[in-house]
Design an enzyme around this catalytic site. Structure first.
Site, PDB file in Angstrom:
ATOM      1  N   ARG A  66       0.832  -1.214   0.000  1.00 52.80           N
ATOM      2  CA  ARG A  66       0.000   0.000   0.000  1.00 52.80           C
ATOM      3  C   ARG A  66       0.865   1.261   0.000  1.00 52.80           C
ATOM      4  NH1 ARG A  66      -4.074  -0.749   4.766  1.00 52.80           N
ATOM      5  NH2 ARG A  66      -4.830   1.275   4.063  1.00 52.80           N
ATOM      6  N   GLN A 100      -9.446   9.386   9.159  1.00 51.85           N
ATOM      7  CA  GLN A 100      -9.160   7.987   9.496  1.00 51.85           C
ATOM      8  C   GLN A 100      -8.142   7.429   8.515  1.00 51.85           C
ATOM      9  OE1 GLN A 100     -13.106   5.765  10.517  1.00 51.85           O
ATOM     10  NE2 GLN A 100     -13.672   7.531   9.289  1.00 51.85           N
ATOM     11  N   ASP A 103      -3.199   7.726   4.428  1.00 53.59           N
ATOM     12  CA  ASP A 103      -2.474   8.313   3.289  1.00 53.59           C
ATOM     13  C   ASP A 103      -2.122   9.772   3.617  1.00 53.59           C
ATOM     14  OD1 ASP A 103      -4.585  10.197   2.387  1.00 53.59           O
ATOM     15  OD2 ASP A 103      -5.718   8.401   1.814  1.00 53.59           O
ATOM     16  N   HIS A 118      -6.034   7.311  12.825  1.00 56.95           N
ATOM     17  CA  HIS A 118      -5.618   5.917  12.638  1.00 56.95           C
ATOM     18  C   HIS A 118      -4.166   5.805  12.173  1.00 56.95           C
ATOM     19  CE1 HIS A 118     -10.084   4.445  12.228  1.00 56.95           C
ATOM     20  NE2 HIS A 118      -9.729   4.717  13.473  1.00 56.95           N
ATOM     21  N   CYS A 126       8.693   2.794  16.618  1.00 62.66           N
ATOM     22  CA  CYS A 126       9.571   1.821  17.260  1.00 62.66           C
ATOM     23  C   CYS A 126       8.938   1.419  18.591  1.00 62.66           C
ATOM     24  CB  CYS A 126      10.957   2.421  17.484  1.00 62.66           C
ATOM     25  SG  CYS A 126      12.049   1.278  18.381  1.00 62.66           S
ATOM     26  N   GLY A 185     -17.113  10.403   3.323  1.00 66.42           N
ATOM     27  CA  GLY A 185     -16.469   9.205   2.769  1.00 66.42           C
ATOM     28  C   GLY A 185     -16.149   8.132   3.775  1.00 66.42           C
ATOM     29  N   LEU A 213     -20.943   8.459  -0.646  1.00 67.65           N
ATOM     30  CA  LEU A 213     -21.497   7.883  -1.875  1.00 67.65           C
ATOM     31  C   LEU A 213     -22.885   7.304  -1.614  1.00 67.65           C
ATOM     32  CD1 LEU A 213     -20.751   7.409  -4.817  1.00 67.65           C
ATOM     33  CD2 LEU A 213     -19.793   5.198  -4.147  1.00 67.65           C
ATOM     34  N   GLU A 214     -23.050   6.757  -0.424  1.00 73.36           N
ATOM     35  CA  GLU A 214     -24.333   6.115  -0.083  1.00 73.36           C
ATOM     36  C   GLU A 214     -24.556   6.281   1.414  1.00 73.36           C
ATOM     37  OE1 GLU A 214     -23.323   2.170  -1.264  1.00 73.36           O
ATOM     38  OE2 GLU A 214     -22.122   1.839   0.540  1.00 73.36           O
TER      39      GLU A 214
HETATM   40  C1  BJW Z   1     -17.273   7.231  -1.370  1.00 76.37           C
HETATM   41  C2  BJW Z   1     -16.658   7.129  -2.584  1.00 76.37           C
HETATM   42  C3  BJW Z   1     -16.547   8.301  -3.318  1.00 76.37           C
HETATM   43  C4  BJW Z   1     -16.675   5.188  -1.776  1.00 76.37           C
HETATM   44  N1  BJW Z   1     -17.035   9.430  -2.815  1.00 76.37           N
HETATM   45  N2  BJW Z   1     -17.756   8.360  -0.887  1.00 76.37           N
HETATM   46  C5  BJW Z   1     -18.320  -3.702  19.079  1.00 76.37           C
HETATM   47  C6  BJW Z   1     -19.069  -2.534  19.072  1.00 76.37           C
HETATM   48  C7  BJW Z   1     -18.466  -1.279  18.944  1.00 76.37           C
HETATM   49  C8  BJW Z   1     -17.099  -1.174  18.810  1.00 76.37           C
HETATM   50  C9  BJW Z   1     -16.362  -2.323  18.804  1.00 76.37           C
HETATM   51  C10 BJW Z   1     -16.966  -3.570  18.939  1.00 76.37           C
HETATM   52  N3  BJW Z   1     -15.986  -4.506  18.880  1.00 76.37           N
HETATM   53  C11 BJW Z   1     -14.809  -3.894  18.737  1.00 76.37           C
HETATM   54  C12 BJW Z   1     -15.014  -2.559  18.682  1.00 76.37           C
HETATM   55  C13 BJW Z   1     -13.971  -1.507  18.504  1.00 76.37           C
HETATM   56  C14 BJW Z   1     -13.385  -1.514  17.100  1.00 76.37           C
HETATM   57  C15 BJW Z   1     -14.519  -1.435  16.078  1.00 76.37           C
HETATM   58  O1  BJW Z   1     -15.027  -0.374  15.780  1.00 76.37           O
HETATM   59  N4  BJW Z   1     -14.921  -2.552  15.504  1.00 76.37           N
HETATM   60  C16 BJW Z   1     -16.059  -2.525  14.589  1.00 76.37           C
HETATM   61  C17 BJW Z   1     -15.645  -3.169  13.261  1.00 76.37           C
HETATM   62  C18 BJW Z   1     -17.233  -3.177  15.259  1.00 76.37           C
HETATM   63  N5  BJW Z   1     -12.544  -0.335  17.007  1.00 76.37           N
HETATM   64  C19 BJW Z   1     -11.294  -0.352  17.427  1.00 76.37           C
HETATM   65  O2  BJW Z   1     -10.741  -1.347  17.824  1.00 76.37           O
HETATM   66  C20 BJW Z   1     -10.567   0.984  17.428  1.00 76.37           C
HETATM   67  N6  BJW Z   1     -10.018   1.244  18.697  1.00 76.37           N
HETATM   68  C21 BJW Z   1     -10.800   1.387  19.800  1.00 76.37           C
HETATM   69  O3  BJW Z   1     -12.014   1.317  19.753  1.00 76.37           O
HETATM   70  O4  BJW Z   1     -10.106   1.671  20.956  1.00 76.37           O
HETATM   71  C22 BJW Z   1     -10.862   1.791  22.182  1.00 76.37           C
HETATM   72  C23 BJW Z   1     -11.499   3.135  22.390  1.00 76.37           C
HETATM   73  C24 BJW Z   1     -12.628   3.246  23.169  1.00 76.37           C
HETATM   74  C25 BJW Z   1     -13.218   4.488  23.380  1.00 76.37           C
HETATM   75  C26 BJW Z   1     -12.686   5.629  22.833  1.00 76.37           C
HETATM   76  C27 BJW Z   1     -11.562   5.502  22.073  1.00 76.37           C
HETATM   77  C28 BJW Z   1     -10.993   4.260  21.844  1.00 76.37           C
HETATM   78  C29 BJW Z   1      -9.446   0.973  16.412  1.00 76.37           C
HETATM   79  C30 BJW Z   1      -9.948   0.949  15.005  1.00 76.37           C
HETATM   80  C31 BJW Z   1      -8.784   0.802  14.038  1.00 76.37           C
HETATM   81  C32 BJW Z   1      -9.227   0.806  12.581  1.00 76.37           C
HETATM   82  N7  BJW Z   1      -8.137   0.465  11.753  1.00 76.37           N
HETATM   83  C33 BJW Z   1      -8.342   0.392  10.309  1.00 76.37           C
HETATM   84  C34 BJW Z   1      -7.083  -0.226   9.635  1.00 76.37           C
HETATM   85  C35 BJW Z   1      -5.783   0.459  10.001  1.00 76.37           C
HETATM   86  C36 BJW Z   1      -5.376   1.514   9.041  1.00 76.37           C
HETATM   87  C37 BJW Z   1      -5.192   0.992   7.610  1.00 76.37           C
HETATM   88  O5  BJW Z   1      -4.685  -0.126   7.397  1.00 76.37           O
HETATM   89  O6  BJW Z   1      -5.505   1.749   6.674  1.00 76.37           O
HETATM   90  O7  BJW Z   1      -8.626   1.705   9.817  1.00 76.37           O
HETATM   91  S1  BJW Z   1      -9.762  -0.558   9.832  1.00 76.37           S
HETATM   92  C38 BJW Z   1     -10.211   0.452   8.485  1.00 76.37           C
HETATM   93  O8  BJW Z   1     -11.545   0.952   8.739  1.00 76.37           O
HETATM   94  C39 BJW Z   1      -9.254   1.655   8.509  1.00 76.37           C
HETATM   95  C40 BJW Z   1     -10.215   2.784   8.303  1.00 76.37           C
HETATM   96  O9  BJW Z   1      -9.668   4.008   8.789  1.00 76.37           O
HETATM   97  C41 BJW Z   1     -11.454   2.338   9.046  1.00 76.37           C
HETATM   98  C42 BJW Z   1     -12.724   3.053   8.617  1.00 76.37           C
HETATM   99  O10 BJW Z   1     -13.048   2.755   7.291  1.00 76.37           O
HETATM  100  P1  BJW Z   1     -13.733   3.853   6.364  1.00 76.37           P
HETATM  101  O11 BJW Z   1     -12.806   4.971   6.176  1.00 76.37           O
HETATM  102  O12 BJW Z   1     -15.077   4.173   6.884  1.00 76.37           O
HETATM  103  O13 BJW Z   1     -13.822   3.039   4.970  1.00 76.37           O
HETATM  104  P2  BJW Z   1     -14.989   2.086   4.421  1.00 76.37           P
HETATM  105  O14 BJW Z   1     -14.414   1.318   3.315  1.00 76.37           O
HETATM  106  O15 BJW Z   1     -15.633   1.339   5.510  1.00 76.37           O
HETATM  107  O16 BJW Z   1     -16.090   3.104   3.869  1.00 76.37           O
HETATM  108  C43 BJW Z   1     -15.842   3.934   2.758  1.00 76.37           C
HETATM  109  C44 BJW Z   1     -17.085   4.745   2.474  1.00 76.37           C
HETATM  110  O17 BJW Z   1     -16.796   5.603   1.395  1.00 76.37           O
HETATM  111  C45 BJW Z   1     -18.291   3.886   2.039  1.00 76.37           C
HETATM  112  O18 BJW Z   1     -19.447   4.262   2.784  1.00 76.37           O
HETATM  113  C46 BJW Z   1     -18.506   4.235   0.562  1.00 76.37           C
HETATM  114  O19 BJW Z   1     -19.865   4.313   0.178  1.00 76.37           O
HETATM  115  C47 BJW Z   1     -17.868   5.607   0.483  1.00 76.37           C
HETATM  116  N8  BJW Z   1     -17.311   5.911  -0.827  1.00 76.37           N
HETATM  117  N9  BJW Z   1     -16.318   5.764  -2.798  1.00 76.37           N
HETATM  118  C48 BJW Z   1     -17.657   9.374  -1.593  1.00 76.37           C
HETATM  119  N10 BJW Z   1     -15.969   8.287  -4.549  1.00 76.37           N
END
Ligand code: BJW
Length: 246
Positions: A66, A100, A103, A118, A126, A185, A213-214
């Protein structure tokens, strides 16, 4: 101003949350759309601390690929990133851009200091000395830390499932005090970011808008919802906020 009002003068505090959808038209895949990253790899294999402990080479490979893609030259900021940079530059009040995304497209569009909740793929962390350093090439288990020199302790500076995102206190304070919250997004699947709109509503003052988008998971919580391509709807929204003077 009541909660439902969108700021009409160029003042007030704005918090913007962006997700993978804003970078899609720049050439970076989203996670949960059909054909997205999680269709190709399992979260449990690449995006948890356990995955890294079990198979660091696999996780390094995932991020090396990536990182190379991001730096290859074809990936560029799109009009949505540009519009947010313009908003930051022209808005008289405070703007906090929380992304989030790992990039660097907001920075490349001219945003001054986006908060990468994120983490950032172009940084290494490290786990021995806790230093973080700029990192633009491949990483492996033999890569020495640029700060302490130890090998075997480097990881990409991103937040995996089960880890605490960065600067949560600062974000939560800004959400409680904001007049406008824009969510752009993001699918609203991942917490704590997915809960930001509810936090703004609880504080009882900020207008909330989803631009995606949706409809996202949390769509019903937003006062205003606009659906379409980020490259089209974000510049139009920003132009409206700035009174057509962009
Ligand atoms: C367009 C478009 C166009 C497309 N124009 N739009 C049960 C219940 C609740 C929470 C939890 C649970 N079990 C566990 C949890 C916590 C967990 C969590 O949320 N899990 C869920 C899956 C249930 N979260 C965590 O563990 C986080 N930490 C945490 O909670 O710590 C404790 C805490 C407690 C209280 C306060 C604070 C902290 C950590 C989360 C880490 C996420 N990491 C990732 C990967 C690492 C980075 C990487 O490799 O890049 O981060 S996962 C991945 O998802 C990445 C993203 O940042 C993240 C969000 O994704 P995003 O950006 O929403 O992307 P998509 O693909 O989901 O959506 C894209 C959207 O764009 C779509 O809607 C499309 O329609 C749209 N789109 N083209 C406009 N052209």
């Amino acid at each position: 101003m009541t909660r439902a009002d969108k700021p009409t003068s160029k003042t007030g505090r704005i918090v913007i949350l962006t997700g993978a959808g804003i970078s899609k038209e720049s050439g970076l895949d989203t996670f949960r759309d059909p054909g997205g990253i999680w269709d190709r790899v399992r979260i449990e294999d690449v995006a948890t601390p356990d995955a890294f402990a079990r198979d660091p080479d696999r996780v390094h490979d995932f991020y090396n690929t990536r990182r190379r893609n991001l730096l290859a030259g074809k990936v560029r900021p799109n009009p949505a990133h540009d519009a947010l940079a313009r908003l930051e530059a022209s808005w008289a009040g405070e703007v906090l851009l929380v992304t989030q995304n790992i990039d660097n497209l907001h920075e490349r569009a001219g945003s001054r200091d986006p908060l990468h909740m994120h983490g950032e793929i172009l940084k290494a962390l490290c786990t021995s000395c806790q230093d973080d350093s700029p990192w633009r090439h491949d990483m492996d288990t033999a890569s020495p830390c640029p700060h302490c020199g130890r090998k075997g302790f480097l990881r990409v500076k991103v937040v995996w499932f089960g880890e605490m995102p960065y600067e949560m206190e600062r974000i939560q304070a800004a959400l409680a005090a904001c007049d406008l919250f824009l969510s752009i997004g993001t699918s609203g699947h991942v917490y704590p970011a997915a809960g930001f709109v509810a936090e703004v509503r609880r504080a009882g003052r900020g207008h909330t808008a989803e631009l995606n988008l949706e409809p996202s998971q949390g769509q019903s919580l937003f006062a205003e919802r606009i659906y379409g391509l980020a490259s089209e709807i974000v510049p139009a929204y920003v132009e409206d906020l700035l009174g057509g003077k962009t």
